[in-house]
Design a protein around this motif. Structure first.
Motif, PDB file in Angstrom:
ATOM      1  N   MET A  24       0.864  -1.225   0.207  1.00 49.73           N
ATOM      2  CA  MET A  24       0.033  -0.015  -0.096  1.00 49.73           C
ATOM      3  C   MET A  24       1.000   1.334   0.141  1.00 49.73           C
ATOM      4  SD  MET A  24      -2.966  -1.090   2.977  1.00 49.73           S
ATOM      5  CE  MET A  24      -3.942   0.481   2.493  1.00 49.73           C
ATOM      6  N   LYS A  25       0.185   2.286  -0.459  1.00 48.82           N
ATOM      7  CA  LYS A  25       0.958   3.569  -0.302  1.00 48.82           C
ATOM      8  C   LYS A  25       0.566   4.245   0.923  1.00 48.82           C
ATOM      9  CE  LYS A  25       1.636   7.367  -3.485  1.00 48.82           C
ATOM     10  NZ  LYS A  25       1.354   8.137  -4.821  1.00 48.82           N
ATOM     11  N   PRO A  26       1.668   4.424   1.699  1.00 52.33           N
ATOM     12  CA  PRO A  26       1.340   5.130   3.222  1.00 52.33           C
ATOM     13  C   PRO A  26       0.889   6.477   3.079  1.00 52.33           C
ATOM     14  CG  PRO A  26       3.802   4.517   2.893  1.00 52.33           C
ATOM     15  CD  PRO A  26       2.998   4.330   1.626  1.00 52.33           C
ATOM     16  N   LYS A  27      -0.088   6.677   4.190  1.00 55.74           N
ATOM     17  CA  LYS A  27      -0.558   8.233   4.375  1.00 55.74           C
ATOM     18  C   LYS A  27       0.028   8.636   5.752  1.00 55.74           C
ATOM     19  CE  LYS A  27      -4.114   8.110   0.954  1.00 55.74           C
ATOM     20  NZ  LYS A  27      -3.223   8.262  -0.074  1.00 55.74           N
ATOM     21  N   LEU A  28       0.815   9.280   6.018  1.00 56.64           N
ATOM     22  CA  LEU A  28       1.617   9.437   7.318  1.00 56.64           C
ATOM     23  C   LEU A  28       0.848  10.699   7.913  1.00 56.64           C
ATOM     24  CD1 LEU A  28       5.311   8.313   6.711  1.00 56.64           C
ATOM     25  CD2 LEU A  28       3.407   7.142   7.667  1.00 56.64           C
ATOM     26  N   THR A  29       0.705  10.734   9.114  1.00 58.10           N
ATOM     27  CA  THR A  29       0.220  11.675  10.012  1.00 58.10           C
ATOM     28  C   THR A  29       0.715  11.916  11.309  1.00 58.10           C
ATOM     29  OG1 THR A  29      -1.678  10.468  10.973  1.00 58.10           O
ATOM     30  CG2 THR A  29      -2.217  11.623   9.072  1.00 58.10           C
ATOM     31  N   HIS A 111      -1.135  19.793   5.278  1.00 62.08           N
ATOM     32  CA  HIS A 111      -0.165  19.297   4.260  1.00 62.08           C
ATOM     33  C   HIS A 111       1.250  19.741   4.737  1.00 62.08           C
ATOM     34  CE1 HIS A 111       1.566  17.216   0.808  1.00 62.08           C
ATOM     35  NE2 HIS A 111       1.877  18.614   0.484  1.00 62.08           N
ATOM     36  N   HIS A 112       2.268  18.835   4.718  1.00 64.18           N
ATOM     37  CA  HIS A 112       3.592  19.351   4.639  1.00 64.18           C
ATOM     38  C   HIS A 112       4.414  18.363   3.803  1.00 64.18           C
ATOM     39  CE1 HIS A 112       4.063  21.599   8.477  1.00 64.18           C
ATOM     40  NE2 HIS A 112       3.077  21.254   8.477  1.00 64.18           N
ATOM     41  N   LYS A 113       5.096  18.958   2.787  1.00 70.15           N
ATOM     42  CA  LYS A 113       6.032  18.262   1.816  1.00 70.15           C
ATOM     43  C   LYS A 113       6.984  17.548   2.287  1.00 70.15           C
ATOM     44  CE  LYS A 113       8.097  19.064  -2.850  1.00 70.15           C
ATOM     45  NZ  LYS A 113       7.253  18.648  -3.609  1.00 70.15           N
ATOM     46  N   ALA A 114       7.188  16.264   2.049  1.00 71.39           N
ATOM     47  CA  ALA A 114       8.217  15.477   2.473  1.00 71.39           C
ATOM     48  C   ALA A 114       9.682  15.758   2.000  1.00 71.39           C
ATOM     49  CB  ALA A 114       7.811  14.005   2.677  1.00 71.39           C
ATOM     50  N   ALA A 115      10.516  15.633   2.395  1.00 70.70           N
ATOM     51  CA  ALA A 115      11.726  15.722   1.721  1.00 70.70           C
ATOM     52  C   ALA A 115      12.146  14.468   0.960  1.00 70.70           C
ATOM     53  CB  ALA A 115      13.250  15.802   2.830  1.00 70.70           C
ATOM     54  N   ILE A 134       8.123   8.160   0.981  1.00 71.42           N
ATOM     55  CA  ILE A 134       6.956   9.146   1.925  1.00 71.42           C
ATOM     56  C   ILE A 134       6.831  10.109   0.675  1.00 71.42           C
ATOM     57  CG2 ILE A 134       6.609  10.382   3.731  1.00 71.42           C
ATOM     58  CD1 ILE A 134       8.381   8.788   5.324  1.00 71.42           C
ATOM     59  N   ASP A 135       5.451  10.146   0.133  1.00 66.69           N
ATOM     60  CA  ASP A 135       5.138  11.416  -0.621  1.00 66.69           C
ATOM     61  C   ASP A 135       4.928  12.521   0.173  1.00 66.69           C
ATOM     62  OD1 ASP A 135       5.641  10.028  -3.136  1.00 66.69           O
ATOM     63  OD2 ASP A 135       3.899   8.999  -2.654  1.00 66.69           O
ATOM     64  N   SER A 136       3.978  12.483   1.020  1.00 69.34           N
ATOM     65  CA  SER A 136       3.552  13.643   1.822  1.00 69.34           C
ATOM     66  C   SER A 136       3.226  13.316   3.405  1.00 69.34           C
ATOM     67  CB  SER A 136       2.522  14.215   1.203  1.00 69.34           C
ATOM     68  OG  SER A 136       1.211  13.368   1.388  1.00 69.34           O
ATOM     69  N   ILE A 137       3.413  14.197   4.159  1.00 67.27           N
ATOM     70  CA  ILE A 137       3.172  13.969   5.606  1.00 67.27           C
ATOM     71  C   ILE A 137       1.986  15.007   5.942  1.00 67.27           C
ATOM     72  CG2 ILE A 137       3.953  14.242   7.744  1.00 67.27           C
ATOM     73  CD1 ILE A 137       6.759  13.512   6.769  1.00 67.27           C
ATOM     74  N   HIS A 138       1.072  14.479   6.846  1.00 66.38           N
ATOM     75  CA  HIS A 138       0.150  15.605   7.220  1.00 66.38           C
ATOM     76  C   HIS A 138       0.246  15.773   8.654  1.00 66.38           C
ATOM     77  CE1 HIS A 138      -1.527  15.122   3.186  1.00 66.38           C
ATOM     78  NE2 HIS A 138      -2.209  16.067   3.367  1.00 66.38           N
ATOM     79  N   VAL A 139       0.227  17.063   9.024  1.00 65.79           N
ATOM     80  CA  VAL A 139       0.080  17.337  10.564  1.00 65.79           C
ATOM     81  C   VAL A 139      -1.180  17.519  11.283  1.00 65.79           C
ATOM     82  CG1 VAL A 139       0.867  18.801  12.411  1.00 65.79           C
ATOM     83  CG2 VAL A 139       2.432  18.554  10.719  1.00 65.79           C
ATOM     84  N   VAL A 140      -1.447  16.641  12.152  1.00 64.84           N
ATOM     85  CA  VAL A 140      -2.893  16.937  12.681  1.00 64.84           C
ATOM     86  C   VAL A 140      -2.943  17.862  13.844  1.00 64.84           C
ATOM     87  CG1 VAL A 140      -4.597  15.246  14.044  1.00 64.84           C
ATOM     88  CG2 VAL A 140      -3.048  14.134  12.212  1.00 64.84           C
ATOM     89  N   GLY A 141      -3.983  18.642  13.624  1.00 62.66           N
ATOM     90  CA  GLY A 141      -4.014  19.798  14.639  1.00 62.66           C
ATOM     91  C   GLY A 141      -4.815  19.578  15.920  1.00 62.66           C
TER      92      GLY A 141
END
Length: 156
Positions: A24-29, A111-115, A134-141
């Motif tokens: 699977m394509k991971p979606k990281l938060t 959304h935060h762009k991953a290095a 890792i394509d992108s990281i999202h910060v949870v508020g």
């Protein structure tokens, strides 16, 4: 064959092999709070939703968001121009805010762009290691506790 079904627009996978980071394509938060008050247990899911504040009562933009916005839109939820915001802050007319929702809380995500050098190291149950991009990281508020009477509550 893997069986899939949907409940309230949420795809549910019925077999454990279907939930593997190797395939699977991971979606990281990442939570911005050091110690979030409410966290789900292993196996509990969260729904990705995007709230859109209508410009006028006849605005239908929310229904086209999923086609145009990509995989991080989730379930589009239109808000009437005079409806209360589901978050601590407000959503201005014509704007949208994505969030993670469970039956316990709702939290905005950003959304935060991953290095290009960021990877996720995954170890299988048999000890096999693999690297995932890792394509992108999202910060949870900040979490907002769900109100059982809220019409947007997931149980309904």
């Amino acid at each position: 064959a893997m069986k899939k079904r949907a409940i309230n627009g949420i795809k549910i996978m019925h077999s454990l092999p279907a939930i593997k980071l190797q395939t699977m394509k991971p979606k990281l938060t990442k939570y911005c709070e050091e110690r979030p008050l409410l966290l789900g247990n292993v196996g509990m899911g969260a729904r990705l939703s995007t709230y859109y504040r209508k410009l006028t009562p006849t605005d239908t933009t929310a229904m086209t968001l999923r086609n145009e916005g990509g995989p991080w839109i989730g379930v589009p939820v239109p808000l009437e121009p005079t409806e209360d915001s589901p978050f601590i802050g407000d959503i201005r007319p014509g704007n949208m805010q994505s969030c993670l929702e469970t039956n316990m809380y709702r939290s905005p995500i950003f959304h935060h762009k991953a290095a290009a050098v960021d990877f996720l190291l995954v170890r299988s149950a048999k000890g096999k290691l693999s690297l995932r991009r890792i394509d992108s990281i999202h910060v949870v508020g900040q979490q907002v506790q769900m109100d059982p009477s809220d019409r947007r509550n997931l149980s309904g």
